[in-house]
Design a protein around this motif. Structure first.
Motif, PDB file in Angstrom:
ATOM      1  N   GLU A  47      24.832  89.413 -14.115  1.00 41.23           N
ATOM      2  CA  GLU A  47      24.951  89.207 -15.560  1.00 41.23           C
ATOM      3  C   GLU A  47      26.283  89.756 -16.057  1.00 41.23           C
ATOM      4  O   GLU A  47      26.756  90.799 -15.597  1.00 41.23           O
ATOM      5  N   LEU A  48      26.865  89.037 -17.009  1.00 38.17           N
ATOM      6  CA  LEU A  48      28.103  89.454 -17.654  1.00 38.17           C
ATOM      7  C   LEU A  48      27.849  89.631 -19.142  1.00 38.17           C
ATOM      8  O   LEU A  48      27.183  88.813 -19.772  1.00 38.17           O
ATOM      9  N   ILE A  49      28.399  90.710 -19.699  1.00 40.59           N
ATOM     10  CA  ILE A  49      28.399  90.903 -21.145  1.00 40.59           C
ATOM     11  C   ILE A  49      29.847  91.053 -21.601  1.00 40.59           C
ATOM     12  O   ILE A  49      30.705  91.523 -20.843  1.00 40.59           O
ATOM     13  N   LEU A  50      30.108  90.640 -22.840  1.00 41.46           N
ATOM     14  CA  LEU A  50      31.469  90.696 -23.363  1.00 41.46           C
ATOM     15  C   LEU A  50      31.410  90.915 -24.863  1.00 41.46           C
ATOM     16  O   LEU A  50      30.568  90.342 -25.556  1.00 41.46           O
ATOM     17  N   ASN A  51      32.325  91.747 -25.356  1.00 42.77           N
ATOM     18  CA  ASN A  51      32.477  91.995 -26.791  1.00 42.77           C
ATOM     19  C   ASN A  51      33.953  91.869 -27.119  1.00 42.77           C
ATOM     20  O   ASN A  51      34.793  92.478 -26.467  1.00 42.77           O
ATOM     21  N   CYS A  52      34.258  91.034 -28.119  1.00 48.06           N
ATOM     22  CA  CYS A  52      35.660  90.815 -28.473  1.00 48.06           C
ATOM     23  C   CYS A  52      35.864  91.043 -29.965  1.00 48.06           C
ATOM     24  O   CYS A  52      34.938  91.370 -30.695  1.00 48.06           O
ATOM     25  N   ASN A  53      37.098  90.865 -30.418  1.00 44.35           N
ATOM     26  CA  ASN A  53      37.443  91.134 -31.806  1.00 44.35           C
ATOM     27  C   ASN A  53      37.158  89.967 -32.741  1.00 44.35           C
ATOM     28  O   ASN A  53      37.423  90.072 -33.945  1.00 44.35           O
ATOM     29  N   CYS A  54      36.638  88.848 -32.243  1.00 45.39           N
ATOM     30  CA  CYS A  54      36.310  87.723 -33.116  1.00 45.39           C
ATOM     31  C   CYS A  54      35.261  88.151 -34.139  1.00 45.39           C
ATOM     32  O   CYS A  54      34.305  88.853 -33.817  1.00 45.39           O
ATOM     33  N   THR A  55      35.428  87.693 -35.374  1.00 44.05           N
ATOM     34  CA  THR A  55      34.505  88.102 -36.437  1.00 44.05           C
ATOM     35  C   THR A  55      33.190  87.342 -36.376  1.00 44.05           C
ATOM     36  O   THR A  55      32.170  87.821 -36.861  1.00 44.05           O
ATOM     37  N   VAL A  56      33.228  86.122 -35.824  1.00 46.16           N
ATOM     38  CA  VAL A  56      32.010  85.352 -35.584  1.00 46.16           C
ATOM     39  C   VAL A  56      32.025  84.937 -34.132  1.00 46.16           C
ATOM     40  O   VAL A  56      32.945  85.274 -33.392  1.00 46.16           O
ATOM     41  N   PHE A  57      31.021  84.192 -33.698  1.00 42.97           N
ATOM     42  CA  PHE A  57      30.890  83.847 -32.282  1.00 42.97           C
ATOM     43  C   PHE A  57      32.170  83.233 -31.721  1.00 42.97           C
ATOM     44  O   PHE A  57      32.787  82.364 -32.335  1.00 42.97           O
ATOM     45  N   CYS A  58      32.541  83.684 -30.557  1.00 40.48           N
ATOM     46  CA  CYS A  58      33.781  83.296 -29.879  1.00 40.48           C
ATOM     47  C   CYS A  58      33.965  81.783 -29.813  1.00 40.48           C
ATOM     48  O   CYS A  58      33.167  81.081 -29.180  1.00 40.48           O
ATOM     49  N   PRO A  59      35.027  81.231 -30.455  1.00 37.04           N
ATOM     50  CA  PRO A  59      35.241  79.779 -30.415  1.00 37.04           C
ATOM     51  C   PRO A  59      35.697  79.275 -29.055  1.00 37.04           C
ATOM     52  O   PRO A  59      35.650  78.065 -28.784  1.00 37.04           O
ATOM     53  N   CYS A  60      36.124  80.192 -28.174  1.00 37.98           N
ATOM     54  CA  CYS A  60      36.591  79.766 -26.850  1.00 37.98           C
ATOM     55  C   CYS A  60      35.465  79.174 -26.001  1.00 37.98           C
ATOM     56  O   CYS A  60      35.719  78.373 -25.107  1.00 37.98           O
ATOM     57  N   VAL A  61      34.231  79.584 -26.273  1.00 39.33           N
ATOM     58  CA  VAL A  61      33.103  79.097 -25.480  1.00 39.33           C
ATOM     59  C   VAL A  61      32.953  77.586 -25.597  1.00 39.33           C
ATOM     60  O   VAL A  61      32.762  76.885 -24.612  1.00 39.33           O
ATOM     61  N   VAL A  62      33.051  77.076 -26.812  1.00 42.66           N
ATOM     62  CA  VAL A  62      32.849  75.636 -27.014  1.00 42.66           C
ATOM     63  C   VAL A  62      34.148  74.847 -26.986  1.00 42.66           C
ATOM     64  O   VAL A  62      34.162  73.657 -26.666  1.00 42.66           O
ATOM     65  N   SER A  63      35.271  75.503 -27.320  1.00 43.43           N
ATOM     66  CA  SER A  63      36.555  74.795 -27.298  1.00 43.43           C
ATOM     67  C   SER A  63      37.234  74.909 -25.945  1.00 43.43           C
ATOM     68  O   SER A  63      38.261  74.271 -25.702  1.00 43.43           O
ATOM     69  N   VAL A  95      21.043  80.328 -27.664  1.00 40.21           N
ATOM     70  CA  VAL A  95      21.846  80.060 -26.473  1.00 40.21           C
ATOM     71  C   VAL A  95      22.658  78.778 -26.656  1.00 40.21           C
ATOM     72  O   VAL A  95      22.110  77.745 -27.064  1.00 40.21           O
ATOM     73  N   VAL A  96      23.951  78.866 -26.373  1.00 40.20           N
ATOM     74  CA  VAL A  96      24.795  77.674 -26.294  1.00 40.20           C
ATOM     75  C   VAL A  96      24.717  77.196 -24.849  1.00 40.20           C
ATOM     76  O   VAL A  96      25.166  77.907 -23.931  1.00 40.20           O
ATOM     77  N   SER A  97      24.131  76.032 -24.639  1.00 33.53           N
ATOM     78  CA  SER A  97      23.830  75.566 -23.283  1.00 33.53           C
ATOM     79  C   SER A  97      24.747  74.434 -22.841  1.00 33.53           C
ATOM     80  O   SER A  97      25.339  73.734 -23.661  1.00 33.53           O
ATOM     81  N   ASN A  98      24.843  74.302 -21.529  1.00 31.37           N
ATOM     82  CA  ASN A  98      25.548  73.182 -20.903  1.00 31.37           C
ATOM     83  C   ASN A  98      27.025  73.130 -21.286  1.00 31.37           C
ATOM     84  O   ASN A  98      27.609  72.070 -21.457  1.00 31.37           O
ATOM     85  N   THR A  99      27.647  74.308 -21.404  1.00 32.48           N
ATOM     86  CA  THR A  99      29.074  74.342 -21.710  1.00 32.48           C
ATOM     87  C   THR A  99      29.884  74.193 -20.427  1.00 32.48           C
ATOM     88  O   THR A  99      29.366  74.310 -19.315  1.00 32.48           O
ATOM     89  N   GLY A 100      31.184  73.971 -20.582  1.00 35.38           N
ATOM     90  CA  GLY A 100      32.098  73.960 -19.450  1.00 35.38           C
ATOM     91  C   GLY A 100      32.811  75.288 -19.295  1.00 35.38           C
ATOM     92  O   GLY A 100      33.822  75.379 -18.589  1.00 35.38           O
ATOM     93  N   TYR A 101      32.314  76.325 -19.959  1.00 40.08           N
ATOM     94  CA  TYR A 101      32.946  77.645 -19.961  1.00 40.08           C
ATOM     95  C   TYR A 101      32.999  78.193 -18.539  1.00 40.08           C
ATOM     96  O   TYR A 101      32.030  78.079 -17.776  1.00 40.08           O
ATOM     97  N   TRP A 102      34.102  78.819 -18.195  1.00 40.06           N
ATOM     98  CA  TRP A 102      34.310  79.246 -16.811  1.00 40.06           C
ATOM     99  C   TRP A 102      33.286  80.273 -16.351  1.00 40.06           C
ATOM    100  O   TRP A 102      32.918  80.303 -15.171  1.00 40.06           O
ATOM    101  N   MET A 103      32.797  81.115 -17.279  1.00 41.59           N
ATOM    102  CA  MET A 103      31.876  82.178 -16.879  1.00 41.59           C
ATOM    103  C   MET A 103      30.526  81.624 -16.446  1.00 41.59           C
ATOM    104  O   MET A 103      29.885  82.153 -15.546  1.00 41.59           O
TER     105      MET A 103
END
Length: 207
Positions: free
Chosen positions: A12-28, A159-167
């Protein structure tokens, strides 16, 4: 790649970043800038089962610090790794290769995107779970806790499912109840900001 050992990591991986809302990198997939225009983050990896060639990685934890000046896909990342102090010399070397991108495979993109690997060191990396909360403690360097964002049904994570996110394809939307970093001249506090949880199944040197 023929000279590189086969490796796998499941956990399992967890991550916390400085984005104010959910990380846009996941879907973009890194094509959209972070909400603040740059990305600063800490991450923790719990290895439930893993191996690098003949070296067992199971039961070890890793902490990461990431500093990215703009859109993720444009590179110029700075990164540092904290390797579980319980690791053998062989496991330590293997994890440095994996998280620097040298081992290719899932994390191979690090070798292309990270312009400065600030360093790797052994540390007391504790990854614990209590209820739905996940905590990462790396001495005084990283002190973090994240929890899933509550949905309409509190028993079901968002859950955001079926993404192409590298993780990994399925990312649980979370937020940080604590997110403090003191490392390499950086003093960050991302409490209350974007976080994510991902079940990982990584491998190399191919994908």
């Amino acid at each position: 790649m023929a000279d590189l050992p086969e490796w796998t990591i499941k956990g399992e991986l967890i991550l916390n970043c400085n984005c104010t809302v959910f990380c846009p990198c996941v879907v973009s997939l890194g094509a959209h800038p972070p909400t603040e225009g740059y990305c600063q983050a800490w991450s923790g990896i719990r290895i439930d089962k893993g191996q690098y060639g003949d070296t067992d990685l199971s039961g070890l934890n890793v902490g990461l610090v990431l500093d990215i000046p703009g859109m993720m896909g444009r590179g110029n990342w700075k990164a540092a790794a904290y390797i579980d102090e319980r690791s053998s010399d062989e496991a330590y070397d293997a994890l440095v290769k994996i998280f620097s991108g040298a081992a290719k495979g899932t994390t191979g993109l690090f070798s292309m995107l990270v312009s400065e690997f600030m360093g790797a060191e052994r540390a007391p990396v504790e990854f614990t779970t209590e209820g739905k909360a996940r905590r990462l403690m790396v001495g005084k360097t990283i002190q973090g806790e994240i929890v899933p964002v509550e949905g309409n049904d509190p028993d079901q994570d968002i859950v955001v499912s079926n993404t192409g996110y590298w993780m990994g394809p399925d990312i649980t939307i979370a937020t940080a109840t604590k997110g403090k970093v003191r490392a390499y001249g950086r003093v960050w506090d991302f409490s209350g900001r974007s976080a994510e949880i991902c079940q990982i199944d990584w491998k190399g040197p191919g994908r």
